[in-house]
Design an enzyme around this catalytic site. Sequence first.
Site, PDB file in Angstrom:
ATOM      1  N   HIS A 278       0.973  -1.156   0.017  1.00  0.00           N
ATOM      2  CA  HIS A 278      -0.204   0.085  -0.054  1.00  0.00           C
ATOM      3  C   HIS A 278       0.746   1.185   0.144  1.00  0.00           C
ATOM      4  O   HIS A 278       0.618   2.016  -0.843  1.00  0.00           O
ATOM      5  CB  HIS A 278      -0.956   0.043   1.232  1.00  0.00           C
ATOM      6  CG  HIS A 278      -1.829   1.058   1.315  1.00  0.00           C
ATOM      7  ND1 HIS A 278      -3.242   1.072   1.090  1.00  0.00           N
ATOM      8  CD2 HIS A 278      -1.541   2.453   1.652  1.00  0.00           C
ATOM      9  CE1 HIS A 278      -3.745   2.337   1.220  1.00  0.00           C
ATOM     10  NE2 HIS A 278      -2.669   3.211   1.463  1.00  0.00           N
ATOM     11  N   GLU A 279       1.870   1.247   0.772  1.00  0.00           N
ATOM     12  CA  GLU A 279       2.767   2.504   0.779  1.00  0.00           C
ATOM     13  C   GLU A 279       3.548   2.752  -0.516  1.00  0.00           C
ATOM     14  O   GLU A 279       3.898   3.726  -0.623  1.00  0.00           O
ATOM     15  CB  GLU A 279       3.511   2.395   2.275  1.00  0.00           C
ATOM     16  CG  GLU A 279       2.955   2.144   3.535  1.00  0.00           C
ATOM     17  CD  GLU A 279       1.753   3.379   3.681  1.00  0.00           C
ATOM     18  OE1 GLU A 279       2.057   4.392   3.305  1.00  0.00           O
ATOM     19  OE2 GLU A 279       0.768   3.017   4.642  1.00  0.00           O
ATOM     20  N   HIS A 282       1.748   4.174  -3.067  1.00  0.00           N
ATOM     21  CA  HIS A 282       1.682   5.902  -2.677  1.00  0.00           C
ATOM     22  C   HIS A 282       2.724   6.698  -3.549  1.00  0.00           C
ATOM     23  O   HIS A 282       2.729   7.773  -3.762  1.00  0.00           O
ATOM     24  CB  HIS A 282       1.681   6.178  -1.357  1.00  0.00           C
ATOM     25  CG  HIS A 282       0.160   6.163  -0.777  1.00  0.00           C
ATOM     26  ND1 HIS A 282      -0.922   6.867  -1.296  1.00  0.00           N
ATOM     27  CD2 HIS A 282      -0.201   5.686   0.396  1.00  0.00           C
ATOM     28  CE1 HIS A 282      -1.769   6.719  -0.538  1.00  0.00           C
ATOM     29  NE2 HIS A 282      -1.635   5.991   0.599  1.00  0.00           N
ATOM     30  N   GLU A 300      -6.488   7.953  -1.829  1.00  0.00           N
ATOM     31  CA  GLU A 300      -6.640   6.686  -0.866  1.00  0.00           C
ATOM     32  C   GLU A 300      -7.408   5.449  -1.439  1.00  0.00           C
ATOM     33  O   GLU A 300      -7.008   4.350  -1.373  1.00  0.00           O
ATOM     34  CB  GLU A 300      -7.093   7.184   0.628  1.00  0.00           C
ATOM     35  CG  GLU A 300      -6.245   8.219   1.318  1.00  0.00           C
ATOM     36  CD  GLU A 300      -4.739   7.559   1.630  1.00  0.00           C
ATOM     37  OE1 GLU A 300      -4.738   6.443   1.568  1.00  0.00           O
ATOM     38  OE2 GLU A 300      -3.944   8.403   1.971  1.00  0.00           O
ATOM     39  N   TYR A 362     -12.061   5.435   1.964  1.00  0.00           N
ATOM     40  CA  TYR A 362     -11.209   4.168   1.614  1.00  0.00           C
ATOM     41  C   TYR A 362     -12.296   3.101   0.973  1.00  0.00           C
ATOM     42  O   TYR A 362     -12.161   2.509   0.057  1.00  0.00           O
ATOM     43  CB  TYR A 362     -10.651   3.530   2.515  1.00  0.00           C
ATOM     44  CG  TYR A 362      -9.457   4.389   3.350  1.00  0.00           C
ATOM     45  CD1 TYR A 362      -8.184   3.702   2.874  1.00  0.00           C
ATOM     46  CD2 TYR A 362      -9.499   5.299   3.941  1.00  0.00           C
ATOM     47  CE1 TYR A 362      -6.842   4.173   3.161  1.00  0.00           C
ATOM     48  CE2 TYR A 362      -8.252   6.049   4.446  1.00  0.00           C
ATOM     49  CZ  TYR A 362      -6.799   5.547   3.946  1.00  0.00           C
ATOM     50  OH  TYR A 362      -5.710   6.220   4.324  1.00  0.00           O
TER      51      TYR A 362
END
Length: 1023
Positions: A278-279, A282, A300, A362
């Site tokens: 997930h990070e 980004h 997000e 989300y």
Amino acid sequence: MIRFPQFVQYAAALFLLLTVCTLSQAQPVIPEAAILNYDLAISFQLREHLMTGTARITIPPGNGLALSLTGLEVTGTLLQQSNGREQTVNSGGDVLILPEDPNDRTLFISYRKKISQHGQENYIEPDAISLLSAWYPVPQTPVLFSLSAEVPDGFEAITESDSFPLQKIGNRFRASYSNPTTTIHFIAGPYTLASRTVRPGLDVYTMFFSEDQALSLRYLEQAAEFLAGYEQKLGQYPFSHYVIVANRLPTGYGMPTFTLLGQTVLRLPFIVTTSLGHEIVHSWFGNGVQVDGATGNWCEGLTSYLSDYSFREQQGEGRSSRKENIVKYLSYTDTEETIPLADFVSADHNQPLAQNRRAVGYNRGVLFFHELREKITTASFTDGLRLFYKNYNGKSASWQDLMHSFAAAGGKNLQRFFDERLNRTSIPELAVENIGVERSGTNITLTFDIRQLTDDPFVLRVPVRVTTLSATVTKVIETGAAKQTVNIELDDTPLTLEVDPDYTFLRRLSDNEYPAVLSRFLGAADKLIVTTAGEEEKYQPILSLFANEDTIVVSADEVRNKDLGSRSLLLLGVDQLPVTTLFGTVHRPAAGVTVDVRHHPLVPGKTAVLLSSSSRQESAAVARRLKHYGKYSFLHFSDGRKTKAETERTENGIVIPVTELPDGGATKEISGFDGVVDKLMENRVIYVGEQHTSLSDHLLQLRLIEAIHAKHDDLAIGMEMFPVTSQDALDSYILAQDSIDEAAFLRQSDYFNVWRFDYRYYRDIINFAKKNKVPVIGINLDRQIVSGVFRDGDTDGLDPQVLASLPKTRDLDIAGYRQRLEAIHNIHQSGGHGSGFFSGFIQAQGLWDETMASNISNYLKQNPTTRIIVLAGAQHTRKDSGIPPRVARRLSVQQASVVNISGDSFGAFAPGLADYFFISEAAQLPQLPKIGVVLVSEENDQMVLKVDSVLGGSGAEHAGLKKNDILIELDGRQIHDMIDVKAAMLDKDGGETVAITVLRSSREIKFNVELRPELPARPAGHP
């Protein structure tokens, strides 16, 4: 979660403009605005938790500057102009503003920041440094940062930078970052660095503390795999390095070029394969393509879809993940304060309505992108992602920019699709109606309507799945109408219809799809917490979770039944009365914390949470973590460790049976009557269910009683038809040596009020019991109690003595019980046959079943050698959710349930209904013949029956009976009330003549009246 740039904004009245003393001078030409250079120099005194810093900001001609000084102690300011003039500036307050000026200027600010109590953002201790928020003067507009930081021996450091590792001279680290931004972060500590090359020009690093270094290799390998995979899917990674940094604080942030994971988070085994990805995503979306905050945060939802959801989908759990997203969204957004997706901006956990806002950004965001993918195809969706990244890398982008990229890739106009899903708070809600099967020659067509229940219909692609006898047929129905008629051609008979079985878009769930999970209580706006007296201290850590919410907390000794029937419940401790009266006896492990989420038995659509803990320490170990387990229905923790986690299994999609296939079996397995009786003799409790007006059922009951009594005469008969208050009358009529007569029995038992069905259905059974002195036990409770609870919706109105006499342990949550009663209640309500609350209906039914179970159990305990045959309605005798499991809860005893299958009874045998069935011929009870009068009770010194009217064409009219005659005798039986009349008529047949004596004008007159089987309409119950 990405950390977005923030600048503290204040009203204009609070802005403190700098007072600058300048000399008159010619005004040079003001050039276009340029990006400012911002140089930071910082050092630390770790034991004092102190940072000292100097900011040097170069301001080109024609530019102004606004800085947030929140949380900083400014120790000095100096503004230098290009002509050499210097001046101090007023830095009082939290905002410093320099207006535009035609000269080159350089602003110096020296400041200090002391971190006396570290929270989730900043940390200055001898073992590490973490600066994430308000640690330097924060610019309102993006600048080019460079940083110089002096740290202790043995420390490594990281910040946003063009290269890594940072340049180091002695104990001073230097970094520069060529991407304009308002926000940077600084992390330092006694780290060990490790690295791996992903490709030429891209390396991945770990910065872990020595105690976590064993985790490094796995993180490096997984990060390299993620980076390579996402480069292939999205385009080239926008930086030269990616660093996974451990933090002493429990964080989970993604910054440009690195992610910051708390040590406790880092050690969780699933983080490396989920949150890390997930990070990393980004890096493309959030740090590469930045969010245009003025138009909403798309980042997000998209990042979660490409990582968290994608990982689940790759494991074959896509449908489960989508359903979980829907459930979580519905759990937290049942409020008027819910915002549309376009208005979602911040993922901050500490903002007001944080869970509500995050559910929008989300969960709704994930489902938006999945629905978009399904609409334009997976290939076009991937092309749209790559186009979007290519066009906006290094820039800010909006929802509209996103739409244009996907529209170009998919070749479709997506304006209405985006408008509906971004700007509306409502979501689709579907109903399926008018289902039919048409047969024409060899053609079979399934027809039905899909109706949208929202005020304005959405444009939808609705998948439907039809299961037939030989195949499964799947179609996608495209609709934008309030009602869409669907015709599906089939090869054979359709069995079931499933609408949106794989959850391809966000919609409201039907009751059968919606699991009882913890998030539904956590997101409820009407929480009621019930504590157990004397155990408040043990549950204080749990109570503290809701301290800032509008939540009612009340002791179990004080809570009203009405309150239980109107709110979402958290019941702390399972030995309290509200638990036992709703869920029966609940057993829990002796140690640890158990969280058990149930459907609220009194209020459809709400949940009740049963939480038990063995100590305050156990409660404290899990309290703050409970919100992370919202998708579960059952949890157990031991010493703070999760040892069990389950989610209720529910239907997938809106499932509608189209054709019910009958049950069947081999005829060779069917036993004769005697064979079934032999099997029944193995049981101490035998239930014989009935339809109350089925003579065939009652004949079976009599035959079984006779057969079982012949084999075991220590027998009792328990009858739903009589309440406990009728027991004296039953004993006086059946068991007493000098028994009362039948009319007295019917009067004293109050049969015609407490049951009201034709007594002839049960008369032969009662007579057999009387002849053989078989005890008949009234197992029911008084009708007025049941009626009052149903009418009022709760038990609060019951007399305290009556309430105390009722079973304290009542389980309304037996599998299938609530659903069955809810369906019955809805039928009654829709048909106009009742106005009671469902909370009253289910409690009344529960009292009914539990009272009968309690009376059966008590009788068996008092008579340890006796068998009992229980006669009750077939829904009460169900082995799955009727009386049997409630007896089993009270007493370990062998039980069997029997039903009758006949033309006037059950059309099909339901396995959950009974253990044994009989196939009987249909039988009809002969109609009672009629005298032909309407009688009314009247008090005249004593109660008498007066003829109110004589029906035309009746035997009474032919014989000469008249209005106002007082009936005093019928075939030699004295008549005082309607019970005497009904008792006298029990053995009469049509065509028979009866002798009737009446009192007319104080004179007795005798009549012979022919009874007739059919007469014109008359009030019910009149002879």
